[in-house]
Motif scaffolding. Structure first.
Motif, PDB file in Angstrom:
ATOM      1  N   GLY A 148     125.648  61.690 170.335  1.00 39.14           N
ATOM      2  CA  GLY A 148     126.085  62.255 169.039  1.00 39.14           C
ATOM      3  C   GLY A 148     126.398  61.148 168.041  1.00 39.14           C
ATOM      4  O   GLY A 148     126.667  60.014 168.415  1.00 39.14           O
ATOM      5  N   LEU A 149     126.343  61.515 166.799  1.00 40.36           N
ATOM      6  CA  LEU A 149     126.581  60.557 165.727  1.00 40.36           C
ATOM      7  C   LEU A 149     127.945  60.859 165.109  1.00 40.36           C
ATOM      8  O   LEU A 149     128.283  62.020 164.887  1.00 40.36           O
ATOM      9  N   ILE A 150     128.714  59.796 164.819  1.00 40.67           N
ATOM     10  CA  ILE A 150     129.967  60.004 164.093  1.00 40.67           C
ATOM     11  C   ILE A 150     129.803  59.432 162.695  1.00 40.67           C
ATOM     12  O   ILE A 150     129.477  58.254 162.529  1.00 40.67           O
ATOM     13  N   LEU A 151     130.020  60.263 161.699  1.00 41.94           N
ATOM     14  CA  LEU A 151     129.907  59.821 160.306  1.00 41.94           C
ATOM     15  C   LEU A 151     131.274  59.935 159.638  1.00 41.94           C
ATOM     16  O   LEU A 151     131.876  61.010 159.634  1.00 41.94           O
ATOM     17  N   PRO A 152     131.779  58.819 159.116  1.00 43.16           N
ATOM     18  CA  PRO A 152     133.109  58.873 158.504  1.00 43.16           C
ATOM     19  C   PRO A 152     133.108  59.568 157.148  1.00 43.16           C
ATOM     20  O   PRO A 152     132.175  59.387 156.354  1.00 43.16           O
ATOM     21  N   VAL A 153     134.148  60.345 156.898  1.00 49.35           N
ATOM     22  CA  VAL A 153     134.310  60.987 155.587  1.00 49.35           C
ATOM     23  C   VAL A 153     135.435  60.306 154.808  1.00 49.35           C
ATOM     24  O   VAL A 153     135.399  60.245 153.583  1.00 49.35           O
ATOM     25  N   ASP A 154     136.415  59.772 155.522  1.00 46.45           N
ATOM     26  CA  ASP A 154     137.494  59.026 154.864  1.00 46.45           C
ATOM     27  C   ASP A 154     136.822  57.982 153.955  1.00 46.45           C
ATOM     28  O   ASP A 154     135.881  57.294 154.381  1.00 46.45           O
ATOM     29  N   SER A 155     137.293  57.860 152.711  1.00 43.91           N
ATOM     30  CA  SER A 155     136.557  57.042 151.735  1.00 43.91           C
ATOM     31  C   SER A 155     136.434  55.576 152.168  1.00 43.91           C
ATOM     32  O   SER A 155     135.377  54.959 151.995  1.00 43.91           O
ATOM     33  N   GLU A 156     137.502  55.025 152.761  1.00 45.84           N
ATOM     34  CA  GLU A 156     137.462  53.615 153.173  1.00 45.84           C
ATOM     35  C   GLU A 156     136.419  53.415 154.268  1.00 45.84           C
ATOM     36  O   GLU A 156     135.689  52.420 154.279  1.00 45.84           O
ATOM     37  N   HIS A 157     136.365  54.365 155.193  1.00 49.22           N
ATOM     38  CA  HIS A 157     135.454  54.214 156.331  1.00 49.22           C
ATOM     39  C   HIS A 157     134.015  54.497 155.935  1.00 49.22           C
ATOM     40  O   HIS A 157     133.092  53.913 156.492  1.00 49.22           O
ATOM     41  N   SER A 158     133.856  55.367 154.950  1.00 42.66           N
ATOM     42  CA  SER A 158     132.515  55.578 154.413  1.00 42.66           C
ATOM     43  C   SER A 158     132.035  54.275 153.764  1.00 42.66           C
ATOM     44  O   SER A 158     130.887  53.856 153.930  1.00 42.66           O
ATOM     45  N   ALA A 159     132.959  53.618 153.049  1.00 41.24           N
ATOM     46  CA  ALA A 159     132.616  52.343 152.398  1.00 41.24           C
ATOM     47  C   ALA A 159     132.256  51.283 153.440  1.00 41.24           C
ATOM     48  O   ALA A 159     131.257  50.567 153.296  1.00 41.24           O
ATOM     49  N   ILE A 160     133.043  51.198 154.495  1.00 43.96           N
ATOM     50  CA  ILE A 160     132.778  50.208 155.548  1.00 43.96           C
ATOM     51  C   ILE A 160     131.438  50.512 156.208  1.00 43.96           C
ATOM     52  O   ILE A 160     130.614  49.625 156.439  1.00 43.96           O
ATOM     53  N   PHE A 161     131.214  51.791 156.498  1.00 43.84           N
ATOM     54  CA  PHE A 161     129.965  52.232 157.125  1.00 43.84           C
ATOM     55  C   PHE A 161     128.766  51.807 156.272  1.00 43.84           C
ATOM     56  O   PHE A 161     127.754  51.332 156.784  1.00 43.84           O
ATOM     57  N   GLN A 162     128.905  51.944 154.965  1.00 42.78           N
ATOM     58  CA  GLN A 162     127.802  51.567 154.075  1.00 42.78           C
ATOM     59  C   GLN A 162     127.660  50.046 153.996  1.00 42.78           C
ATOM     60  O   GLN A 162     126.552  49.505 154.041  1.00 42.78           O
ATOM     61  N   ALA A 163     128.795  49.338 153.917  1.00 39.23           N
ATOM     62  CA  ALA A 163     128.748  47.873 153.819  1.00 39.23           C
ATOM     63  C   ALA A 163     128.218  47.241 155.104  1.00 39.23           C
ATOM     64  O   ALA A 163     127.520  46.217 155.067  1.00 39.23           O
ATOM     65  N   MET A 164     128.516  47.862 156.232  1.00 35.94           N
ATOM     66  CA  MET A 164     128.067  47.357 157.542  1.00 35.94           C
ATOM     67  C   MET A 164     126.539  47.277 157.620  1.00 35.94           C
ATOM     68  O   MET A 164     125.998  46.511 158.401  1.00 35.94           O
ATOM     69  N   GLN A 165     125.881  48.096 156.809  1.00 32.91           N
ATOM     70  CA  GLN A 165     124.427  48.130 156.859  1.00 32.91           C
ATOM     71  C   GLN A 165     123.804  46.850 156.298  1.00 32.91           C
ATOM     72  O   GLN A 165     122.590  46.642 156.399  1.00 32.91           O
TER      73      GLN A 165
END
Ligand code: NDP
Ligand code: MG
Length: 402
Positions: free
Chosen positions: A158-175
């Motif tokens: 399964g995939l976990i996708l963050p909705v919390d704004s900070e974690h969404s930002a980290i998730f995007q920056a990690m790319q």
């Protein structure tokens, strides 16, 4: 056309209502302007909704979205809800297992969890066991059972996708780089309504002041957590598990404008950040459309209108909950469970006007210090530590120890 079938747990709350707005916009947006793209347009079907006590709003949502299932988690409210939607063809679930039943449904691809508190854990675990995509706003389960949750999702594909704004930002920056190339993750924090208050002023703040968040419009519990900065402590621990980051690599930076939603520093010194206006619609939308990006309802950030962005170190002496959060995150095991449970009860007491603002952190501190930490915890031990801390807070208040 692709179809994503969604269950929204906590659709009557702040995140839940925004998620439905995002879905409305996604379903009606003319994404496929180029006719050759039409076949790839994704439609979002709301299969299930849940609410706790806001039955009228839940009924209005059921009428508008026609989900197959609706859960009313507050058993005392089910009959009122049934009366409001008597003519609709919908399966109503209630009681303690209702969220889990929804999260497990074969008809659901994405479970968006937007309930508040540890109450969301069983449903998240159930969805993770089924290998579903988890769009997680409800951070408390990650704080108390992050290892178990992320491990279960991984094991079951399964995939976990963050909705919390900070974690969404980290998730995007990690790319922008590889996991082993990350030197540091920097979570930004608005600093809440008491960022510039003195220690003395914080002693006597009112509920109204604590509920007036300077940049974000959120539900009451997370707003109070932002005022104590316990929210940032939760987000540090959330980061630890969502991104498999050791605590030493996680930092917090106060950024009152809430425009830079977080940053990732890579080993070459590059800092990659995600920016946007403080509007949860954007991270909610990215979690729903990932890995694609489409036009949405979030207003575009124009930096020339903002002009200046400022940053400062957090005051760990003034915001004891943040300091304590780093500590329990480093200790791990049952320590974050106790931190979270004590906070949940203390915030409820503060919201009900029964304790002072500063007592919230004193109660958390008392429980964390008194607790006998277990290093590796099973689900059962998580629930035991959670129940212990809740009892301990109530006991302290009964004995008027605070
Ligand atoms: P709200 O208080 O606005 O909404 C909470 C939702 O959970 C409502 O649907 C409510 O139902 C339901 N609920 C309340 N108690 C229970 C319970 N015991 N069991 C099941 N459902 C319950 O909260 P938010 O939307 O602000 O926050 C939701 C989660 O998302 C929290 O974990 C928060 O930390 C996180 N989050 C929120 C952000 C925000 O901008 N709001 C930002 C980032 C994270 P009802 O209203 O019908 O009683
Ligand atoms: Mg946040």
């Amino acid at each position: 056309m692709k179809l994503k079938r969604i269950a929204i747990l906590g659709s009557t709350g702040s995140i839940g209502r925004n998620a439905l707005r995002v879905i409305d916009a996604l379903n009606s947006s003319p994404v496929a302007r180029d006719s050759s793209l039409k076949e790839t347009k994704t439609q979002y079907e709301v299969v299930a909704l849940s609410g706790h006590s806001s039955v009228e709003l839940l009924a209005a949502q059921a009428r508008k979205y026609r989900p197959k299932y609706v859960a009313v988690t507050n058993a005392d409210c089910v009959e009122a809800f049934r009366e409001l939607i008597g003519d609709l063809d919908v399966e109503i679930l209630s009681g303690p297992d209702a969220l889990t039943e929804i999260a497990e449904l074969d008809e659901v691809d994405v479970v968006l969890t937007a309930v508040v508190g540890a109450a969301g854990l069983p449903a998240l675990l159930a969805a993770a066991k089924k290998g579903k995509t988890l769009a997680i706003a409800n951070k408390e389960p990650l704080v108390i059972a992050g290892e178990l949750l992320t491990g279960t999702a991984k094991e079951n594909g399964g995939l976990i996708l963050p909705v919390d704004s900070e974690h969404s930002a980290i998730f995007q920056a990690m790319q922008a780089g590889a996991h082993e190339e990350v030197r540091k993750v920097i979570l930004t924090a608005s600093g809440g309504p008491f960022r510039t208050a003195t220690m003395e002023e914080i002693q006597n703040v009112t509920l109204e002041q604590a509920l007036s968040h300077p940049t974000w419009d959120m539900g009451p519990k997370v707003t109070i957590d932002s005022a104590t900065m316990a929210n940032k402590a939760f987000e540090v621990i959330e980061t630890r598990w969502l991104f498999d980051m050791p605590m030493e690599k996680i930092d917090v930076l106060v950024h009152p404008e809430s425009i830079v939603h977080s940053l990732v520093e890579f080993v070459d010194g590059s800092l990659i950040a995600q920016l946007g206006l403080p509007d949860m619609c954007l991270p909610i939308q990215y979690a729903l459309t990932y890995p694609e990006r489409v036009e949405g309802i979030a207003k575009c950030l124009r930096l020339e209108e903002i002009g200046k962005l400022t940053f400062e170190k957090p005051d760990l002496e003034k915001f004891g909950a943040l300091a304590l959060g780093f500590e329990v995150g480093r200790v791990g095991g049952s320590a974050p469970v106790v931190f979270n449970a004590a906070n949940e009860v203390a915030v409820e007491e503060f919201l009900a006007g029964r304790i002072k603002f500063v007592t919230i952190v004193e109660l958390i501190e008392h429980c964390v210090n008194k607790h006998d930490v277990k290093r590796r915890v099973s689900l059962e031990e998580i629930y035991e530590a959670d129940a212990w801390a809740r009892r301990e807070v109530i006991e302290c208040l009964k004995q008027k120890a605070f």
